[in-house]
Scaffold this motif. Structure first.
Motif, PDB file in Angstrom:
ATOM      1  N   LEU A  21     -69.925 -23.721 -38.621  1.00 33.45           N
ATOM      2  CA  LEU A  21     -68.932 -24.248 -39.557  1.00 33.45           C
ATOM      3  C   LEU A  21     -68.231 -23.052 -40.192  1.00 33.45           C
ATOM      4  N   SER A  22     -66.948 -23.187 -40.436  1.00 36.36           N
ATOM      5  CA  SER A  22     -66.168 -22.113 -41.054  1.00 36.36           C
ATOM      6  C   SER A  22     -65.375 -22.667 -42.224  1.00 36.36           C
ATOM      7  N   LYS A  23     -65.199 -21.809 -43.235  1.00 28.09           N
ATOM      8  CA  LYS A  23     -64.483 -22.239 -44.436  1.00 28.09           C
ATOM      9  C   LYS A  23     -63.879 -21.022 -45.126  1.00 28.09           C
ATOM     10  N   ILE A  24     -62.658 -21.187 -45.612  1.00 26.84           N
ATOM     11  CA  ILE A  24     -62.051 -20.148 -46.445  1.00 26.84           C
ATOM     12  C   ILE A  24     -62.457 -20.442 -47.886  1.00 26.84           C
ATOM     13  N   MET A  25     -63.015 -19.454 -48.556  1.00 30.96           N
ATOM     14  CA  MET A  25     -63.461 -19.639 -49.933  1.00 30.96           C
ATOM     15  C   MET A  25     -62.271 -19.523 -50.887  1.00 30.96           C
ATOM     16  N   THR A  26     -62.221 -20.444 -51.841  1.00 27.08           N
ATOM     17  CA  THR A  26     -61.090 -20.513 -52.766  1.00 27.08           C
ATOM     18  C   THR A  26     -61.560 -20.363 -54.215  1.00 27.08           C
ATOM     19  N   ALA A  27     -60.613 -20.395 -55.120  1.00 28.20           N
ATOM     20  CA  ALA A  27     -60.908 -20.224 -56.540  1.00 28.20           C
ATOM     21  C   ALA A  27     -61.863 -21.293 -57.075  1.00 28.20           C
ATOM     22  N   VAL A  28     -61.882 -22.486 -56.476  1.00 23.29           N
ATOM     23  CA  VAL A  28     -62.789 -23.531 -56.969  1.00 23.29           C
ATOM     24  C   VAL A  28     -64.250 -23.226 -56.621  1.00 23.29           C
ATOM     25  N   ASP A  29     -64.482 -22.243 -55.746  1.00 22.20           N
ATOM     26  CA  ASP A  29     -65.838 -21.917 -55.311  1.00 22.20           C
ATOM     27  C   ASP A  29     -66.504 -20.813 -56.131  1.00 22.20           C
ATOM     28  N   VAL A  30     -65.790 -20.220 -57.085  1.00 19.92           N
ATOM     29  CA  VAL A  30     -66.314 -19.032 -57.761  1.00 19.92           C
ATOM     30  C   VAL A  30     -67.185 -19.359 -58.973  1.00 19.92           C
ATOM     31  N   ASN A  31     -68.034 -18.378 -59.281  1.00 27.00           N
ATOM     32  CA  ASN A  31     -68.891 -18.462 -60.474  1.00 27.00           C
ATOM     33  C   ASN A  31     -68.257 -17.657 -61.612  1.00 27.00           C
ATOM     34  N   LEU A  32     -68.981 -17.474 -62.686  1.00 26.92           N
ATOM     35  CA  LEU A  32     -68.460 -16.738 -63.847  1.00 26.92           C
ATOM     36  C   LEU A  32     -68.229 -15.261 -63.565  1.00 26.92           C
ATOM     37  N   TYR A  33     -68.801 -14.746 -62.491  1.00 29.28           N
ATOM     38  CA  TYR A  33     -68.669 -13.325 -62.145  1.00 29.28           C
ATOM     39  C   TYR A  33     -67.521 -13.065 -61.181  1.00 29.28           C
ATOM     40  N   GLY A  34     -66.827 -14.131 -60.757  1.00 27.29           N
ATOM     41  CA  GLY A  34     -65.685 -13.972 -59.882  1.00 27.29           C
ATOM     42  C   GLY A  34     -66.020 -13.929 -58.401  1.00 27.29           C
ATOM     43  N   THR A  35     -67.266 -14.176 -58.060  1.00 29.91           N
ATOM     44  CA  THR A  35     -67.661 -14.255 -56.657  1.00 29.91           C
ATOM     45  C   THR A  35     -68.046 -15.703 -56.352  1.00 29.91           C
ATOM     46  N   VAL A  36     -68.194 -16.006 -55.077  1.00 25.96           N
ATOM     47  CA  VAL A  36     -68.519 -17.384 -54.693  1.00 25.96           C
ATOM     48  C   VAL A  36     -69.911 -17.746 -55.200  1.00 25.96           C
ATOM     49  N   HIS A  37     -70.014 -18.897 -55.808  1.00 27.17           N
ATOM     50  CA  HIS A  37     -71.261 -19.401 -56.390  1.00 27.17           C
ATOM     51  C   HIS A  37     -72.311 -19.599 -55.298  1.00 27.17           C
ATOM     52  N   GLY A  38     -73.542 -19.170 -55.572  1.00 27.39           N
ATOM     53  CA  GLY A  38     -74.637 -19.342 -54.614  1.00 27.39           C
ATOM     54  C   GLY A  38     -74.852 -20.786 -54.221  1.00 27.39           C
ATOM     55  N   GLY A  39     -74.623 -21.713 -55.151  1.00 27.92           N
ATOM     56  CA  GLY A  39     -74.786 -23.133 -54.857  1.00 27.92           C
ATOM     57  C   GLY A  39     -73.782 -23.638 -53.827  1.00 27.92           C
ATOM     58  N   VAL A  40     -72.575 -23.069 -53.851  1.00 27.63           N
ATOM     59  CA  VAL A  40     -71.562 -23.427 -52.855  1.00 27.63           C
ATOM     60  C   VAL A  40     -72.052 -22.995 -51.471  1.00 27.63           C
ATOM     61  N   LEU A  41     -72.589 -21.786 -51.395  1.00 39.57           N
ATOM     62  CA  LEU A  41     -73.114 -21.295 -50.115  1.00 39.57           C
ATOM     63  C   LEU A  41     -74.345 -22.087 -49.680  1.00 39.57           C
ATOM     64  N   MET A  42     -75.184 -22.479 -50.634  1.00 34.47           N
ATOM     65  CA  MET A  42     -76.368 -23.272 -50.289  1.00 34.47           C
ATOM     66  C   MET A  42     -75.973 -24.617 -49.688  1.00 34.47           C
TER      67      MET A  42
END
Length: 172
Positions: A21-42
């Motif tokens: 599966l492939s996905k482009i990560m967007t602003a809705v996927d980020v955490n408070l630190y500006g990186t993609v939230h671990g829960g999104v990746l999980m």
């Protein structure tokens, strides 16, 4: 004379279960630190692993456990993320699915993808009533598949030993 179908399902090669599966990560996927939230990746890991388990088992499979997930690099907005999954091992009703997650950096697309996470999940094949059902055996095809199969057996043995130790401790 009528032949009766075998009770054991026919095995499938490891390659049969492989899913990406492939996905482009967007602003809705980020955490408070500006990186993609671990829960999104999980969730992404669980989605691809579930697809591999369902494909291999020929029907519904549900997540029973996440044995391990390791995040090795941060994922950023704009990264194209690929999650690769395959069934590594099968038991009577359960399967271990291995997942490797890589990211193509949006600002350096010519560079090789970066490994950002690995995970091992346990799935159980279930029937329409939600009861466990027999799953077909996985048939490793390469030396790498054999290594994954043996390592999955080690993880399973550790998981079962940990469960027994905790139950013994609770029993007093």
């Amino acid at each position: 004379m009528t032949e009766h179908p075998s009770a054991a399902p026919t095995g499938k090669p490891t390659s049969y279960s492989r899913v990406t599966l492939s996905k482009i990560m967007t602003a809705v996927d980020v955490n408070l630190y500006g990186t993609v939230h671990g829960g999104v990746l999980m969730k992404f890991v669980d989605d691809v692993a579930g697809a591999a388990a369902a494909r291999h088992s020929g029907g519904t499979a549900v997540t029973a456990a996440i044995d391990e997930i390791v995040f090795s690099e941060a994922v950023r907005v704009g990264d194209l993320v690929h999650a690769h999954a395959q069934v590594n091992w099968t038991g009577q009703t359960s399967m271990e699915v291995g997942v490797r997650v890589v990211a193509e950096r949006w600002d350096s697309a010519e560079d090789a993808p970066v490994r950002v996470a690995t995970a091992y999940l346990v799935f159980v094949g279930v029937d329409v009533g939600g009861a466990p059902r027999t799953v077909r055996p996985v048939l490793p095809e390469t030396a790498e598949d054999e290594r994954r199969y043996k390592e999955a057996e080690i993880r399973r043995a550790h998981r079962l030993a940990r469960r027994r130790a905790i139950q013994a401790h609770r029993a007093g």
